[in-house]
Design an enzyme around this catalytic site. Structure first.
Site, mmCIF file in Angstrom:
data_model
loop_
_atom_site.group_PDB
_atom_site.id
_atom_site.type_symbol
_atom_site.label_atom_id
_atom_site.label_comp_id
_atom_site.label_asym_id
_atom_site.label_seq_id
_atom_site.Cartn_x
_atom_site.Cartn_y
_atom_site.Cartn_z
ATOM 1 N N HIS A 50 -3.637 -5.610 1.397
ATOM 2 C CA HIS A 50 -3.322 -5.849 2.886
ATOM 3 C C HIS A 50 -3.685 -7.304 2.879
ATOM 4 O O HIS A 50 -4.607 -7.887 2.613
ATOM 5 C CB HIS A 50 -4.269 -4.969 3.822
ATOM 6 N N CYS A 92 0.790 -1.247 -0.016
ATOM 7 C CA CYS A 92 -0.096 -0.046 -0.137
ATOM 8 C C CYS A 92 0.851 1.214 -0.023
ATOM 9 O O CYS A 92 1.650 1.420 -0.973
ATOM 10 C CB CYS A 92 -1.074 -0.176 1.011
#
Length: 488
Positions: free
Chosen positions: A433, A328
């Site tokens: 994630h 991310c």
């Protein structure tokens, strides 16, 4: 409602364990935290974002995570400001004073969610935030006694004896409350006790006499629980057990000032062949794998890394054959540029990235929130399940060699690429994630990073076993009959 004398007193864990006990009893129970300030978050079934602790509590209760479980989520972007998320959607960035003025609007959202949960569940288990004794935050409080008073909710106060001063914490907290708030506290739970309970009993007798309130239980310190943390980083290091000829992989993650979703690394910390370290300062330990984690303020955290010399550390690590993963915000750092033209994470700015992957990222006002499934674009094509939470739009030639292929999530039934793998195979970047949660994906990634004979561990099963162990402990050490008598 479970309130605590301090942050990290055990509120989230107490609610999770009670949710699991209620589930065992066949009750339909909902966890609820009116306002949460955390950078660990989860994507809900209804396409929103809530605190990670409430997602864990939903798992304990056997219900799908929903935005009503955490109607107000504050994600700090600086020491004085936060992104305000209402019913799962980002509304704006506010500093502390502006949010104080906004609280009546936030409280309306809290009460709407609570009303829906009360109508849809047998029981709602509410978790407070921090401590109800913060005098400077009493006016306009929506997270602790302000909420409890508004909806007429009984309160149980939990304190952590392992910190020391547990009786001062409990009695001192009561002293800071108003008469009506003090009367609302039905009793206490003492958490994380180690030693002979008989040596504690004189103190418990004094507490009952001093306050006129019961102690519902003394919970033992449970070592080795694998439960998602609400926000606080776990202990600094976790060393792999001695394993004879079996390999060990050294993993280092920088503890960024605004690190987000560090629950990504819980499976690595639990893995018997991984020596895991969160780095904060000093020389960076030798590592086989460096991971740049998510961040709520990517430009600031990248500047922090640079100031600490990490750009040189990463290049030297790669020069000697090490592997790097960016997740991310960590993925965004690996590119050429980071553009924030609207000032979504601070002042509007464009800064150079680390320049290790050929792409650029621009922050957009619409946040991507998705639960995803797919496969690693590595030998074995292991299945991955996780989630995306980001405001970045990343484009560039490096994305032609994706790290994952994900289900498109639409009627086409097709797939879409995610992330990038460098031409030399040393760098992997992704927006997903939960990359290590799936057992096969974790084993493949550890093998890619250089671990020979990587064991397959099932982290979701380990987490489930921890919830069961927690509930067993509560059933043994809490006076559940007295506690349940306070449920309405």
């Amino acid at each position: 409602m479970i309130q605590g004398t301090t942050s990290d007193a055990g509120k989230s864990t107490l609610v999770a364990g009670l949710c699991r006990l209620a589930r065992r009893a066949g009750a339909r129970v909902a966890p609820f935290k009116p306002q949460n300030m955390a950078l660990n978050s989860a994507v809900t079934a209804d396409g929103g974002e809530i605190g990670r602790a409430q997602a864990l509590q939903a798992l304990a209760a056997g219900v799908a995570p929903h935005t009503d479980f955490n109607p107000v989520l504050l994600k700090p972007t600086s020491d004085r400001g936060a992104q305000v998320i209402i019913h799962g959607k980002a509304r704006m960035n506010l500093d502390a004073r502006a949010y104080h003025d906004y609280k009546p609007v936030a409280f309306d959202a809290v009460l709407e969610s609570y009303a829906r949960l009360r109508a849809g569940y047998d029981t709602v288990l509410v978790e407070g935030a921090g401590s109800p004794a913060e005098i400077n935050l009493r006016e306009g409080d929506i997270a602790n006694m302000g909420f409890a008073e508004r909806v007429d909710c009984p309160v149980v106060l939990v304190a952590d004896i392992d910190r020391g001063g547990v009786f001062a914490h409990l009695v001192g907290t009561l002293a800071c409350l108003s008469d009506s708030e003090r009367a609302r506290v039905r009793g206490f739970v003492i958490n994380r006790f180690r030693g002979d309970i008989k040596l504690l009993e004189p103190g418990l007798d004094w507490l009952r006499a001093q306050t006129g309130k019961p102690v519902f239980g003394v919970l033992p310190y449970l070592h080795g629980l694998l439960l998602d943390a609400e926000d606080m980083l776990p202990s600094q290091a976790r060393s792999a057990a001695a394993r004879g000829d079996a390999g060990v992989l050294r993993v280092v993650v920088p503890a960024l000032p605004r690190i987000s979703n560090h629950t990504d690394f819980d499976p690595l910390r639990a893995h018997p062949q991984v020596e895991f370290t969160y780095w904060k300062s000093g020389p960076v330990p030798d590592a086989d794998l460096l991971i740049l984690p998510g961040s709520k303020s990517v430009q600031r955290d990248l500047a922090w890394l640079r100031d600490a010399g990490w750009d040189a550390v990463i290049r030297r690590h790669l020069r000697y054959g090490g592997k790097v993963i960016g997740i991310c915000g960590g993925m965004q750092m690996l590119g050429r540029t980071l553009d924030d033209p609207l000032g979504l994470e601070g002042a509007p700015a464009s800064v150079p990235g680390l320049g290790l992957l050929d792409f650029d990222t621009t922050l957009q006002p619409d946040k991507t929130l998705k639960n995803v499934t797919g496969h690693l674009a590595l030998p074995g094509a292991a299945a991955v399940h996780g989630y995306e939470i980001h405001m970045g739009d990343t484009r560039g030639p490096a994305l032609a060699a994706p790290a994952l292929t994900l289900a498109a999530g639409d009627a086409s039934g097709g797939v879409r690429p995610d992330g990038a793998v460098s031409a030399d195979g040393q760098i992997l970047a992704t927006y997903v994630h939960g990359l290590f949660d799936a057992p096969d994906a974790c084993a493949v990634l550890l093998a890619w990073a250089g671990l020979d004979g990587a064991e397959r561990i099932d982290y979701p099963a380990l987490r489930e076993a921890s919830l069961e162990r927690l509930a067993d402990s509560f059933a043994e050490h809490l006076d559940l009959r007295a506690l349940y008598a306070e449920f309405r």
